[in-house]
Each structure stands twice: as structure tokens, then as C-alpha cells.
Design a protein around this motif. Structure first.
Motif, PDB file in Angstrom:
ATOM      1  N   GLY A 158       0.794  -1.225   0.000  1.00  0.00           N
ATOM      2  CA  GLY A 158       0.000   0.000   0.000  1.00  0.00           C
ATOM      3  C   GLY A 158       0.822   1.266   0.000  1.00  0.00           C
ATOM      4  O   GLY A 158       0.393   2.292  -0.536  1.00  0.00           O
ATOM      5  N   HIS A 159       2.023   1.234   0.605  1.00  0.00           N
ATOM      6  CA  HIS A 159       2.861   2.435   0.630  1.00  0.00           C
ATOM      7  C   HIS A 159       3.286   2.822  -0.776  1.00  0.00           C
ATOM      8  O   HIS A 159       3.259   3.997  -1.134  1.00  0.00           O
ATOM      9  N   VAL A 160       3.678   1.863  -1.569  1.00  0.00           N
ATOM     10  CA  VAL A 160       4.080   2.139  -2.949  1.00  0.00           C
ATOM     11  C   VAL A 160       2.865   2.582  -3.755  1.00  0.00           C
ATOM     12  O   VAL A 160       2.902   3.563  -4.496  1.00  0.00           O
ATOM     13  N   ARG A 161       1.766   1.863  -3.602  1.00  0.00           N
ATOM     14  CA  ARG A 161       0.555   2.170  -4.368  1.00  0.00           C
ATOM     15  C   ARG A 161      -0.021   3.540  -4.016  1.00  0.00           C
ATOM     16  O   ARG A 161      -0.739   4.130  -4.818  1.00  0.00           O
ATOM     17  N   ALA A 162       0.295   4.054  -2.835  1.00  0.00           N
ATOM     18  CA  ALA A 162      -0.193   5.379  -2.448  1.00  0.00           C
ATOM     19  C   ALA A 162       0.489   6.485  -3.249  1.00  0.00           C
ATOM     20  O   ALA A 162      -0.088   7.553  -3.454  1.00  0.00           O
ATOM     21  N   TYR A 163       1.707   6.222  -3.733  1.00  0.00           N
ATOM     22  CA  TYR A 163       2.474   7.249  -4.425  1.00  0.00           C
ATOM     23  C   TYR A 163       2.669   6.977  -5.917  1.00  0.00           C
ATOM     24  O   TYR A 163       3.085   7.861  -6.650  1.00  0.00           O
ATOM     25  N   VAL A 164       2.395   5.763  -6.350  1.00  0.00           N
ATOM     26  CA  VAL A 164       2.608   5.396  -7.747  1.00  0.00           C
ATOM     27  C   VAL A 164       1.293   4.884  -8.323  1.00  0.00           C
ATOM     28  O   VAL A 164       0.618   4.071  -7.690  1.00  0.00           O
ATOM     29  N   SER A 165       0.957   5.354  -9.506  1.00  0.00           N
ATOM     30  CA  SER A 165      -0.324   4.961 -10.107  1.00  0.00           C
ATOM     31  C   SER A 165      -0.329   3.476 -10.470  1.00  0.00           C
ATOM     32  O   SER A 165       0.716   2.889 -10.755  1.00  0.00           O
ATOM     33  N   ALA A 166      -1.521   2.887 -10.463  1.00  0.00           N
ATOM     34  CA  ALA A 166      -1.680   1.474 -10.822  1.00  0.00           C
ATOM     35  C   ALA A 166      -1.193   1.231 -12.249  1.00  0.00           C
ATOM     36  O   ALA A 166      -0.581   0.204 -12.532  1.00  0.00           O
ATOM     37  N   ARG A 167      -1.430   2.180 -13.139  1.00  0.00           N
ATOM     38  CA  ARG A 167      -0.997   2.042 -14.532  1.00  0.00           C
ATOM     39  C   ARG A 167       0.519   1.984 -14.624  1.00  0.00           C
ATOM     40  O   ARG A 167       1.080   1.152 -15.341  1.00  0.00           O
ATOM     41  N   LEU A 168       1.202   2.845 -13.886  1.00  0.00           N
ATOM     42  CA  LEU A 168       2.669   2.869 -13.901  1.00  0.00           C
ATOM     43  C   LEU A 168       3.240   1.576 -13.323  1.00  0.00           C
ATOM     44  O   LEU A 168       4.206   1.020 -13.864  1.00  0.00           O
ATOM     45  N   ILE A 169       2.632   1.071 -12.262  1.00  0.00           N
ATOM     46  CA  ILE A 169       3.080  -0.200 -11.675  1.00  0.00           C
ATOM     47  C   ILE A 169       2.891  -1.325 -12.675  1.00  0.00           C
ATOM     48  O   ILE A 169       3.791  -2.138 -12.885  1.00  0.00           O
ATOM     49  N   GLN A 170       1.724  -1.355 -13.324  1.00  0.00           N
ATOM     50  CA  GLN A 170       1.450  -2.414 -14.299  1.00  0.00           C
ATOM     51  C   GLN A 170       2.429  -2.344 -15.470  1.00  0.00           C
ATOM     52  O   GLN A 170       2.941  -3.372 -15.920  1.00  0.00           O
ATOM     53  N   GLU A 171       2.728  -1.154 -15.961  1.00  0.00           N
ATOM     54  CA  GLU A 171       3.685  -1.003 -17.057  1.00  0.00           C
ATOM     55  C   GLU A 171       5.069  -1.494 -16.640  1.00  0.00           C
ATOM     56  O   GLU A 171       5.754  -2.171 -17.418  1.00  0.00           O
ATOM     57  N   ALA A 172       5.489  -1.156 -15.414  1.00  0.00           N
ATOM     58  CA  ALA A 172       6.802  -1.595 -14.927  1.00  0.00           C
ATOM     59  C   ALA A 172       6.840  -3.117 -14.809  1.00  0.00           C
ATOM     60  O   ALA A 172       7.841  -3.758 -15.183  1.00  0.00           O
ATOM     61  N   GLN A 173       5.752  -3.720 -14.322  1.00  0.00           N
ATOM     62  CA  GLN A 173       5.707  -5.175 -14.194  1.00  0.00           C
ATOM     63  C   GLN A 173       5.729  -5.843 -15.566  1.00  0.00           C
ATOM     64  O   GLN A 173       6.394  -6.857 -15.751  1.00  0.00           O
ATOM     65  N   GLN A 174       5.004  -5.291 -16.532  1.00  0.00           N
ATOM     66  CA  GLN A 174       4.986  -5.860 -17.877  1.00  0.00           C
ATOM     67  C   GLN A 174       6.380  -5.785 -18.516  1.00  0.00           C
ATOM     68  O   GLN A 174       6.819  -6.744 -19.151  1.00  0.00           O
ATOM     69  N   GLU A 175       7.059  -4.664 -18.349  1.00  0.00           N
ATOM     70  CA  GLU A 175       8.412  -4.520 -18.900  1.00  0.00           C
ATOM     71  C   GLU A 175       9.391  -5.491 -18.241  1.00  0.00           C
ATOM     72  O   GLU A 175      10.208  -6.110 -18.912  1.00  0.00           O
ATOM     73  N   ASP A 176       9.294  -5.625 -16.915  1.00  0.00           N
ATOM     74  CA  ASP A 176      10.163  -6.556 -16.199  1.00  0.00           C
ATOM     75  C   ASP A 176       9.909  -7.987 -16.665  1.00  0.00           C
ATOM     76  O   ASP A 176      10.849  -8.747 -16.918  1.00  0.00           O
ATOM     77  N   ALA A 177       8.640  -8.338 -16.802  1.00  0.00           N
ATOM     78  CA  ALA A 177       8.288  -9.685 -17.257  1.00  0.00           C
ATOM     79  C   ALA A 177       8.805  -9.929 -18.670  1.00  0.00           C
ATOM     80  O   ALA A 177       9.375 -10.985 -18.957  1.00  0.00           O
ATOM     81  N   LYS A 178       8.622  -8.969 -19.542  1.00  0.00           N
ATOM     82  CA  LYS A 178       9.054  -9.113 -20.938  1.00  0.00           C
ATOM     83  C   LYS A 178      10.566  -9.355 -21.011  1.00  0.00           C
ATOM     84  O   LYS A 178      11.027 -10.213 -21.751  1.00  0.00           O
ATOM     85  N   ARG A 179      11.317  -8.620 -20.198  1.00  0.00           N
ATOM     86  CA  ARG A 179      12.774  -8.773 -20.172  1.00  0.00           C
ATOM     87  C   ARG A 179      13.182 -10.156 -19.661  1.00  0.00           C
ATOM     88  O   ARG A 179      14.077 -10.799 -20.209  1.00  0.00           O
ATOM     89  N   LYS A 180      12.489 -10.646 -18.631  1.00  0.00           N
ATOM     90  CA  LYS A 180      12.847 -11.930 -18.034  1.00  0.00           C
ATOM     91  C   LYS A 180      12.477 -13.131 -18.902  1.00  0.00           C
ATOM     92  O   LYS A 180      13.189 -14.126 -18.923  1.00  0.00           O
ATOM     93  N   ILE A 181      11.365 -13.056 -19.611  1.00  0.00           N
ATOM     94  CA  ILE A 181      10.904 -14.214 -20.379  1.00  0.00           C
ATOM     95  C   ILE A 181      11.436 -14.254 -21.803  1.00  0.00           C
ATOM     96  O   ILE A 181      11.330 -15.277 -22.467  1.00  0.00           O
ATOM     97  N   ALA A 182      12.032 -13.143 -22.268  1.00  0.00           N
ATOM     98  CA  ALA A 182      12.496 -13.071 -23.655  1.00  0.00           C
ATOM     99  C   ALA A 182      13.423 -14.223 -24.057  1.00  0.00           C
ATOM    100  O   ALA A 182      13.206 -14.839 -25.107  1.00  0.00           O
ATOM    101  N   PRO A 183      14.459 -14.558 -23.271  1.00  0.00           N
ATOM    102  CA  PRO A 183      15.358 -15.645 -23.696  1.00  0.00           C
ATOM    103  C   PRO A 183      14.637 -16.987 -23.871  1.00  0.00           C
ATOM    104  O   PRO A 183      14.884 -17.705 -24.837  1.00  0.00           O
ATOM    105  N   LEU A 184      13.734 -17.324 -22.951  1.00  0.00           N
ATOM    106  CA  LEU A 184      13.012 -18.589 -23.054  1.00  0.00           C
ATOM    107  C   LEU A 184      12.088 -18.585 -24.268  1.00  0.00           C
ATOM    108  O   LEU A 184      12.036 -19.557 -25.022  1.00  0.00           O
ATOM    109  N   CYS A 185      11.388 -17.476 -24.488  1.00  0.00           N
ATOM    110  CA  CYS A 185      10.474 -17.399 -25.639  1.00  0.00           C
ATOM    111  C   CYS A 185      11.225 -17.476 -26.961  1.00  0.00           C
ATOM    112  O   CYS A 185      10.761 -18.121 -27.906  1.00  0.00           O
ATOM    113  N   GLN A 186      12.384 -16.855 -27.029  1.00  0.00           N
ATOM    114  CA  GLN A 186      13.197 -16.937 -28.246  1.00  0.00           C
ATOM    115  C   GLN A 186      13.625 -18.375 -28.508  1.00  0.00           C
ATOM    116  O   GLN A 186      13.591 -18.850 -29.642  1.00  0.00           O
ATOM    117  N   ALA A 187      14.020 -19.083 -27.460  1.00  0.00           N
ATOM    118  CA  ALA A 187      14.434 -20.484 -27.616  1.00  0.00           C
ATOM    119  C   ALA A 187      13.253 -21.342 -28.065  1.00  0.00           C
ATOM    120  O   ALA A 187      13.405 -22.217 -28.918  1.00  0.00           O
TER     121      ALA A 187
END
Length: 162
Positions: free
Chosen positions: A64-93
């Protein structure tokens, strides 16, 4: 609240009486786990039986502390980018091997989300792979593999966790 995003599904194996039915395999991408080993294992499995791989990234839920200062959209975008970076090598293989797959991103406790997703999708196997760091905190506190296997068993859907 879980959110998932699907990647374009690659063509599945054609149905024919001579082929075994397509097996659903869940491949969660975890920190400190050998994704090259997972890709190699899935490539070998794909040579013996048709498979559809669900690649899963589980992102942490921000408090809740993070969510109080950062919008849900910004959090979701950051999570999507992090996920995309982590799964890219496996998906390419998987693409190089011609293995059809979906990409999904969920938020919440890792082991619980993996087990829940495997149950909903009726996955026969969960391929997590070996640790790359033998002394990681997850290994000391209890492996995700063990937690997932326990959760699947408790839910009455035992599943092979590799």
C-alpha cells in the motif's frame, strides 16, 4: 487481482490419429533458475510428444505504501516490462524450436500463482528447472518447486514438477 497477457499463439501441431494429444506444460520464469536448461528440456520433450507451453512470469504485489504514491498504470507497465525482459530468452528459444507457447504475466505470491495457473490451464507438467545459485534465499527458505508441488497435491491435482 491477477492479470495475464497472452502472446500470439504459434501454430499447434496438426491433429492426426497417429499423434499423441498435445500436452500442456507450464514454464514459470524464476530468478535463480536455469532457463537455458528449461528451454533444452522443453525442446527434447517436444521431439517426443506435441506440447503447448505456457510461459509464466509472476510479479510481486506492491504494498500500500508504494501504491499510495505510484499509479496502478505505472506499476502495471513496470511489471509488464520486467516480465518481458525476463521471459524473452526462453520465448526466443521456444520459437527457434518451433514450440507453440502463450505468455502470461500474473501478480501475487509466486508459488500460489504458479499452482493456481497450472490448475486452471490443466497443465500436466510444470518445468521450473534447477537453481543457478545453490545458496539463494529461496533455496534456504524452501524451494518454489516444493511449494508448488505441495499446493497442487493439496488441491487434488498432483502434477509433475520438474
Amino acid at each position: 487481482r491477477s492479470r495475464s497477457r497472452r502472446h500470439k499463439l504459434l501454430p499447434a501441431h496438426p491433429a492426426s490419429p497417429a499423434r499423441a494429444p498435445t500436452r500442456k506444460v507450464l514454464a514459470p520464469v524464476l530468478v535463480d533458475h536455469d532457463q537455458a536448461w528449461v528451454a533444452e528440456f522443453l525442446g527434447r520433450l517436444h521431439q517426443t510428444v506435441p506440447i503447448l507451453v505456457h510461459v509464466l512470469s509472476v510479479q510481486p504485489r506492491y504494498n500500500g505504501h508504494v501504491r499510495a504514491y505510484v499509479s496502478a498504470r505505472l506499476i502495471q507497465e513496470a511489471q509488464q516490462e520486467d516480465a518481458k525482459r525476463k521471459i524473452a530468452p526462453l520465448c526466443q528459444a521456444l520459437c527457434r524450436c518451433g514450440i507453440p507457447h502463450h505468455i502470461n504475466v500474473l501478480e501475487g505470491p509466486t508459488a500460489e500463482q504458479i499452482a493456481r495457473y497450472a490448475q486452471v490451464q490443466r497443465c500436466e507438467h510444470i518445468v521450473i528447472g534447477p537453481h543457478t545459485n545453490p545458496w539463494s534465499a529461496q533455496r534456504i527458505l524452501g524451494s518454489i518447486s516444493h511449494q508448488v508441488a505441495q499446493l497442487m497435491s493439496l488441491a487434488g491435482r498432483p502434477c509433475e514438477v520438474i
